[in-house]
Structure formats: structure tokens, C-alpha cells
Scaffold this active site. Sequence first.
Site, PDB file in Angstrom:
ATOM      1  N   HIS A  20      -8.693  -6.224   5.472  1.00  0.00           N
ATOM      2  CA  HIS A  20      -8.926  -6.118   6.914  1.00  0.00           C
ATOM      3  C   HIS A  20      -8.222  -7.231   7.668  1.00  0.00           C
ATOM      4  CE1 HIS A  20     -12.554  -3.235   7.003  1.00  0.00           C
ATOM      5  NE2 HIS A  20     -12.082  -3.227   5.772  1.00  0.00           N
ATOM      6  N   ASP A 123     -13.156  -6.159  14.240  1.00  0.00           N
ATOM      7  CA  ASP A 123     -13.361  -5.331  13.066  1.00  0.00           C
ATOM      8  C   ASP A 123     -14.624  -4.502  13.226  1.00  0.00           C
ATOM      9  OD1 ASP A 123     -14.375  -4.855  10.120  1.00  0.00           O
ATOM     10  OD2 ASP A 123     -12.263  -5.399   9.956  1.00  0.00           O
TER      11      ASP A 123
END
Length: 458
Positions: A20, A123
Site C-alpha cells: 500500500h 488508505d
Amino acid sequence: MSSETDQLRIFFLPLPTPGHMIPMVEEARVFAKHGVDVTIILTQGNANLVQKNIDHDSNTGHKIKTHVLQFPSAQAGLPDGVENFNSVTNIEMSHTLYRGIHLLQNQIEQLFHDMLPDCIVSDMFFPWTLDVATELGIPRLGFRGCGYFALCSEYCIKRHEPHKSTDSDVVLLPGLPPGTEQKSLGMLMNSFHELEGSYEEYLKTDIGLKAWSLGPVSLWANKDVNQKAERCNIAGREGHEVIDWLNSKEHNSVLYVGFGSLAMLPATQLNEIAHGLEASGHSFIWVVRKKESDEYDQVFPEGFEERMSESKKGFIIKGWAPQMLILEHPAIGGQVTHCGWNSILEGLNSGLPMIAWPLFAEQFYNEKLLTDVLRIAVAVGVKEWREYCEEGTAMVNRDEVEKAVRLLMGGEEEAAEMRKRVRKLQEAAKKAVEVGGSSHANLMDLINKLKSLKVKKI
């Protein structure tokens, strides 16, 4: 319109795991290269991992910087330096790291209130950022570390629960309607229309969820990096000799084997891989990440390393590897992937057919995309999903490994067709990030939309 009004200020908040954090940082760099003032919020340990590229972009005139926070190691009950999920060795430690990240929430919220960015990109594991953005009256974009196919499949399973109406190990998805937070401005996806266009359109038209495909972000975040200089910079680091080894090999003759930065396979499974690779007769590079408690004499068959060294059939890397330089080398002809989304895009960017070996998270969805939809990979036969810190109980035996390697690296028609298909996608990826390409157009559309929202707020 003043230049101050034109200048967008966007804060990026990535989850500290390579799958990520790295693409989000690359995404931030792409925005900065297109005139956006970018701030990336990271703890010190994670900032150290990406600071070189941030400094490179800043030194070339782009407005990009990191805002560094001190990770509350003592308060969270973690050793100093454990700030990223690739440092985690068990599921309990993973939960502790999550708690440590949660302890930073108040600091980050205060930073948003004090600095008032024009947009927050966070995120998916930070849903609270949506509430902060709503309170401040600024747009928030979510980041998903997967592709459209996996996202759609995930929500289809949640909505229709097809697995509850059959005893079979295989289920058919009756539809792919995802659902998500509707207050968010939308999602940023590290994908491109030519790769997953039908699933992208399904997401938008059937649900009305806005998403912008900006990928592959690594292609245009790093396209100005001098690869020859990077190759020189790896001298002195473990694994650098592999480039010289590759230079001695024929084109498309070497298989790259790696399972990402999180997976640690048990010694018994690594032993089966070693047997299968050796029996295949094909040359390979294998990046081995073993459990700390395992010794290499437990992992490898007796005399394996010596035989591979003497025959020059195998190059084994224990630790860091210059993965992108390896994948881009003309001697590499295929890749074993754990089906993490970044790994898939890296292989695709290099025009490599793959052996799909999913382990956890959404990787089994990605396997189906590779093998059944795009048809650029062969499945090794994994059947068991696991937590990323768990070993699992099912084993892929040496015969299955050998069979998959021979199929992918052999000269048969099936392998040749996979290679043709993946090279078409490679060319499409390059065009997507060029001026006029699909991802470039999406980026400019999004920047203009954010500017418009800023003007309206003023």
C-alpha cells in the site's frame, strides 16, 4: 485566477505496508510532477524507505515533502524500528502495530485542522479520515491497494454469499455489484482502463461509485530515473551480482521467483520449491524469505546451493534484491508471483507471463484475473487461503512446481500465446500514462475537478 488558487495542496496518508505505501507514495509523486503541492504523512522508519525518491523529485523542482511523525513504539508495546508490516512476524504483533498506528490518529487529525489541505488521500484502512474531511469541508479520496476485479469480486461475495449455498470448493459469482462509502469523492486505483476496463465500468455504472484509474503509477513516477545509475548504485548490496549473472543468460531463459515482502513460507514448502525448480531444468533467480527460526539447511535439499552455483542454473538471493532491475532484464522470461497487485503490475510492466501462487488477502481473486480473464498466467494449484503471518497447512508439491515451470518456460504454443498477450498489455500500460493516454487523462480530469472544488469553496 491567482497562482495561490491554482496551487492544489494534497495530503497523502498511506498504510505502512509495502503493498500500500509504495504505490501511494508513487501516486503522490505523480501528482507532484503535475503541479500539485504534495505532503506525505509517514513515521520516521517508513519515511527512510522512500526519502531518496522524494528528495530526487524535490530537487528537480517539484513541490513534494514528507511530514514525519514519531511512532509511539513504547506506548504500543513494540520494539523500536517496528513501524511497517513487513517487520511483523505473527498475527498478534500485527494487531499491536495496528494499535500503534491508531495512537497517531489524534496527531494526524490535528495536522489536517492546522494545515487545511485542499484534499486528503488516505488508505482504505483509515476510514476516520472521511469524517475529518467532511468536518473540514474538503474532499477525501480513498486508496485501494488492489485492482477492480478483486474489489468487485469481494463485494459480490459479501452481497450474494454464493459459498453458503453449495458444498463445492468452486463457486460462481452471480454478479459483481460492489458497495462502499458514498460520501467520499471516490477512489484512486492503481490500474488502467485497458487492463480492467469492464470491471471499472461495472463499478461506476451499476453502483455509481466514482473511481479514477491512474496506473501503473510506478511507470510514470519512475520514468525519469536513470536505470544505469540505479544499476551502479546497487554495488556493495547483497544481490547486486545477479545482474552480471543475468548478462550471461539467453533472452527469456530465466524464471524469477519471489513472494513479496510479507510472505514467509515454511521450510517444508521452500524445500518442495527447491526440488521443483531443480527438476524443471530451467534457470531461475529465487529470492528466499524464510522464517527467522529456520536454518537454510532445513530449507534447501542437501547440496542444492552448491549444485546451482556450479551449474549456474540457479541464483539464490537471501535478503534484498534489485527486483525491478531483474524483471526488466531481457534474460528474464517469466515470474512466479504471489499475486499481490504490485507484483502483478511489475511483471506486466516488464512483459512477463507468470506462475500464479496466491497466499492471502485478495490474491486468490487476482489469480483468477491472471489465469481465466487475462490468460497471462498458469496456476500452480494453491487451494488454501491464509492470514499473511500464518504458514497454512496445504502444500504445493515439487511435481506441481516442476509442471508449472516447464509449462511457462517451455516453447509450447500455450506459453507463447501468454507471452504475446502480456506484451500487448505491457504496451497498453506504457500508452496509458503518456499524454493522451487513459490514466493521464484521468489524472488531469481529477486535478481539474479538485481545482474546481477549491474555487467553489473560496
